[in-house]
Motif scaffolding. Structure first.
Motif, PDB file in Angstrom:
ATOM      1  N   ALA A   1      30.322 -28.041   7.569  1.00 36.90           N
ATOM      2  CA  ALA A   1      30.707 -29.145   6.685  1.00 36.90           C
ATOM      3  C   ALA A   1      29.992 -29.038   5.339  1.00 36.90           C
ATOM      4  O   ALA A   1      28.845 -28.589   5.259  1.00 36.90           O
ATOM      5  CB  ALA A   1      30.388 -30.482   7.340  1.00 36.90           C
ATOM      6  N   GLY A   2      30.690 -29.434   4.273  1.00 33.74           N
ATOM      7  CA  GLY A   2      30.070 -29.539   2.960  1.00 33.74           C
ATOM      8  C   GLY A   2      30.063 -28.270   2.126  1.00 33.74           C
ATOM      9  O   GLY A   2      29.624 -28.292   0.975  1.00 33.74           O
ATOM     10  N   GLN A   3      30.542 -27.159   2.658  1.00 34.50           N
ATOM     11  CA  GLN A   3      30.552 -25.921   1.870  1.00 34.50           C
ATOM     12  C   GLN A   3      31.739 -25.887   0.902  1.00 34.50           C
ATOM     13  O   GLN A   3      32.818 -26.378   1.202  1.00 34.50           O
ATOM     14  CB  GLN A   3      30.633 -24.708   2.799  1.00 34.50           C
ATOM     15  CG  GLN A   3      29.268 -24.240   3.277  1.00 34.50           C
ATOM     16  CD  GLN A   3      29.317 -22.805   3.788  1.00 34.50           C
ATOM     17  OE1 GLN A   3      30.270 -22.402   4.444  1.00 34.50           O
ATOM     18  NE2 GLN A   3      28.281 -22.046   3.501  1.00 34.50           N
ATOM     19  N   SER A   4      31.510 -25.250  -0.240  1.00 36.96           N
ATOM     20  CA  SER A   4      32.593 -25.110  -1.219  1.00 36.96           C
ATOM     21  C   SER A   4      33.492 -23.945  -0.806  1.00 36.96           C
ATOM     22  O   SER A   4      33.060 -23.066  -0.050  1.00 36.96           O
ATOM     23  CB  SER A   4      32.012 -24.819  -2.597  1.00 36.96           C
ATOM     24  OG  SER A   4      31.468 -23.521  -2.600  1.00 36.96           O
ATOM     25  N   PRO A   5      34.726 -23.900  -1.320  1.00 41.61           N
ATOM     26  CA  PRO A   5      35.629 -22.785  -0.984  1.00 41.61           C
ATOM     27  C   PRO A   5      35.016 -21.420  -1.299  1.00 41.61           C
ATOM     28  O   PRO A   5      35.150 -20.473  -0.500  1.00 41.61           O
ATOM     29  CB  PRO A   5      36.847 -23.052  -1.861  1.00 41.61           C
ATOM     30  CG  PRO A   5      36.856 -24.530  -2.055  1.00 41.61           C
ATOM     31  CD  PRO A   5      35.412 -24.938  -2.112  1.00 41.61           C
ATOM     32  N   THR A   6      34.327 -21.297  -2.418  1.00 43.21           N
ATOM     33  CA  THR A   6      33.743 -19.985  -2.759  1.00 43.21           C
ATOM     34  C   THR A   6      32.628 -19.625  -1.781  1.00 43.21           C
ATOM     35  O   THR A   6      32.480 -18.463  -1.401  1.00 43.21           O
ATOM     36  CB  THR A   6      33.193 -19.964  -4.201  1.00 43.21           C
ATOM     37  OG1 THR A   6      32.422 -21.143  -4.412  1.00 43.21           O
ATOM     38  CG2 THR A   6      34.312 -19.898  -5.210  1.00 43.21           C
ATOM     39  N   ASP A   7      31.839 -20.619  -1.368  1.00 40.81           N
ATOM     40  CA  ASP A   7      30.786 -20.353  -0.391  1.00 40.81           C
ATOM     41  C   ASP A   7      31.378 -19.905   0.942  1.00 40.81           C
ATOM     42  O   ASP A   7      30.859 -18.986   1.590  1.00 40.81           O
ATOM     43  CB  ASP A   7      29.926 -21.615  -0.162  1.00 40.81           C
ATOM     44  CG  ASP A   7      29.011 -21.901  -1.345  1.00 40.81           C
ATOM     45  OD1 ASP A   7      28.856 -20.979  -2.186  1.00 40.81           O
ATOM     46  OD2 ASP A   7      28.494 -23.023  -1.444  1.00 40.81           O
ATOM     47  N   ILE A   8      32.473 -20.563   1.310  1.00 37.22           N
ATOM     48  CA  ILE A   8      33.114 -20.184   2.579  1.00 37.22           C
ATOM     49  C   ILE A   8      33.639 -18.749   2.483  1.00 37.22           C
ATOM     50  O   ILE A   8      33.507 -17.962   3.428  1.00 37.22           O
ATOM     51  CB  ILE A   8      34.263 -21.152   2.946  1.00 37.22           C
ATOM     52  CG1 ILE A   8      33.746 -22.600   3.056  1.00 37.22           C
ATOM     53  CG2 ILE A   8      34.901 -20.742   4.272  1.00 37.22           C
ATOM     54  CD1 ILE A   8      34.847 -23.637   3.252  1.00 37.22           C
TER      55      ILE A   8
END
Ligand code: GDP
Ligand code: MG
Length: 444
Positions: free
Chosen positions: A164-171
């Motif tokens: 939860a809470g991750q940005s699309p780029t982080d994912i």
């Protein structure tokens, strides 16, 4: 349902009686109807315009085949041009890159990205035995990540655990890392869409691309997309840089005009099509099928194709009749050589005739080799009309002249004449054999 182009052309075509070649007027009348058919199939206006211009250029002056109408001839040219513009068959997902190969799915909301992600993963895993990881980068819709997880569970495909809470780029970065550690061959990034193209979406896609370095970026688009198709494809291609297209909902009653529009503006291949909601309902793209669908009229096309075949058959029948009477001069031989070249050479012809394998060797021994056809035709073309009708006229001085004219020598001419005599004998024998003659049976 769509009105059939053939019906619509019917009344107009009856008015066109021109034979020989297509006139500017024939083409214009037919193209007006073709234009309507393309627009009804949702091909974008700009694309229709440039497409009909191209067809006009090709069609005016084109030879009309016997037994078909000028409008039908135009339609055949349109059909062929459509196939060409839609591009080649079977351009699959390109996996020629170091593992894990990153595939990024982009497109508007509801276009079918998540479903297609799972379909592609399933295909790569079952058909190509690839180990695939899927990751949902859609943090916007609450249920999106869960949707992909369920599809993965259903098809036994790994999905990236949700944090939860991750940005699309982080994912995206985490997915590539996880695939590397997990020994996956392919990682598919399922991105979030929007209802329409906007700046934040393009920025997000560009960021994800920078972070994950995808080898393939596939634009997933609904085949029912109408005039927007051009904008959609152009925007995604200019801002993100796509490597291919996937068209979904080809099982619907859309005519697939979006395929032509998007292919035309991006020049990128249509790699796959979605034909249903189920995991297995993903197919390779066949340009011919889509061209038929856009025009809604496979029948005219096959009619024209049959007419083209009949012309060859008519020529062959006339030849057979001549042979049956034992008349086979050098003009006939030249005709025969040209036909043979067209039909794929000696191998092709003998392959069509039962029990002719031995004949093929015999003819090869007589110098009737595929590569020689062109030279032999040149020799015959260097002869006068009288010489072609009566080979007995060909004495030494004439042969010298012909050798010079065709860039060959007396030996080549003698070989040709010997072959002609052998063929004339053989043809006579075949022409006279059995009911209607073997040649007639074969060609008829
Ligand atoms: P996304 O928002 O781009 O991820 O779109 P989804 O993958 O969630 O798909 C939206 C809807 O379209 C779902 O109900 C899918 O089942 C459906 N869908 C996707 N591809 C196809 C297709 O090829 N044919 C049909 N009939 N439905 C499809
Ligand atoms: Mg989705």
């Amino acid at each position: 349902m769509f009105e059939n182009l053939q019906d619509r052309l019917g009344s107009i075509l009856n008015g066109l009686t021109g034979r020989g070649s297509l006139s500017e007027a024939d083409v214009s009348v037919a193209l007006r109807e073709v234009r309507r058919a393309l627009l009804e199939a949702d091909v974008a206006l700009d694309v229709v315009r440039s497409f009909t211009d191209r067809v006009r250029e090709k069609a005016v002056g084109a030879e009309i085949l016997k037994s078909i109408k000028p409008g039908q001839m135009v339609v055949k040219i349109v059909h062929d041009e459509l196939i060409e513009m839609l591009g080649g068959e079977g351009v699959g997902i390109d996996l020629h890159a170091p593992a894990p190969v990153v595939v990024m799915m982009v497109g508007l909301q509801g276009s079918g990205k998540t479903t297609t992600t799972a379909k592609i993963a399933n295909r790569l895993s079952t058909r190509e035995k690839k180990k695939v990881l899927m990751a949902s980068l859609d943090t916007r819709r609450p249920a999106a990540q869960e949707q992909l997880r369920q599809l993965g569970a259903q098809a036994s495909i790994d999905t990236l655990p949700v944090i939860a809470g991750q940005s699309p780029t982080d994912i995206a970065a985490r997915a590539v890392q996880a695939a590397r550690l997990g020994g996956h061959d392919v990682v598919i990034l399922d991105t979030a869409g929007r209802t329409h193209i906007d700046e934040p979406l393009m920025v997000e896609m560009a960021d994800i691309k920078r972070k994950s370095n995808p080898h393939e970026i596939l634009l997933v688009a609904d085949s029912l997309t109408g005039q927007d198709a051009v904008n959609l494809a152009r925007n995604f291609d200019e801002r993100v840089g796509i490597t291919g297209l996937v068209l979904t909902r080809m099982d619907g009653d859309g005519r697939g005009g979006a395929a032509l529009s998007m292919r035309a503006v991006t020049g990128k291949p249509i790699k796959l099509i979605g034909v249903g909601e189920k995991m297995s309902e993903l197919e390779e793209f066949h340009p011919r099928r889509i061209a038929d669908r856009i025009l809604g009229m496979g029948d005219i096309v096959s009619l024209v194709e049959r007419a083209a075949e009949n012309i060859d058959a008519e020529k062959a029948a006339a030849m057979a009749a001549k042979m049956a009477k034992g008349k086979f001069d050098l003009d006939d031989l030249a005709d025969q050589l040209r036909q043979m070249q067209k039909m794929g050479g000696m191998g092709g012809i003998m392959g069509m005739m039962p029990g002719m394998a031995g004949m093929k060797d015999k003819m090869a021994a007589a110098g009737l080799d595929d590569k020689l056809f062109g030279r032999q035709i040149a020799i015959i073309q260097s002869m006068t009309k009288a010489e072609r009708a009566n080979p007995d006229l060909l004495k030494h001085s004439r042969k010298k002249r012909i050798a010079a004219g065709s860039g060959t020598d007396a030996a080549a001419i003698n070989k040709l004449l010997k072959m002609h005599r052998q063929m004339a004998d053989m043809m006579k024998m075949m022409g006279g054999k059995g009911k209607g003659g073997l040649m007639k049976q074969m060609m008829g």
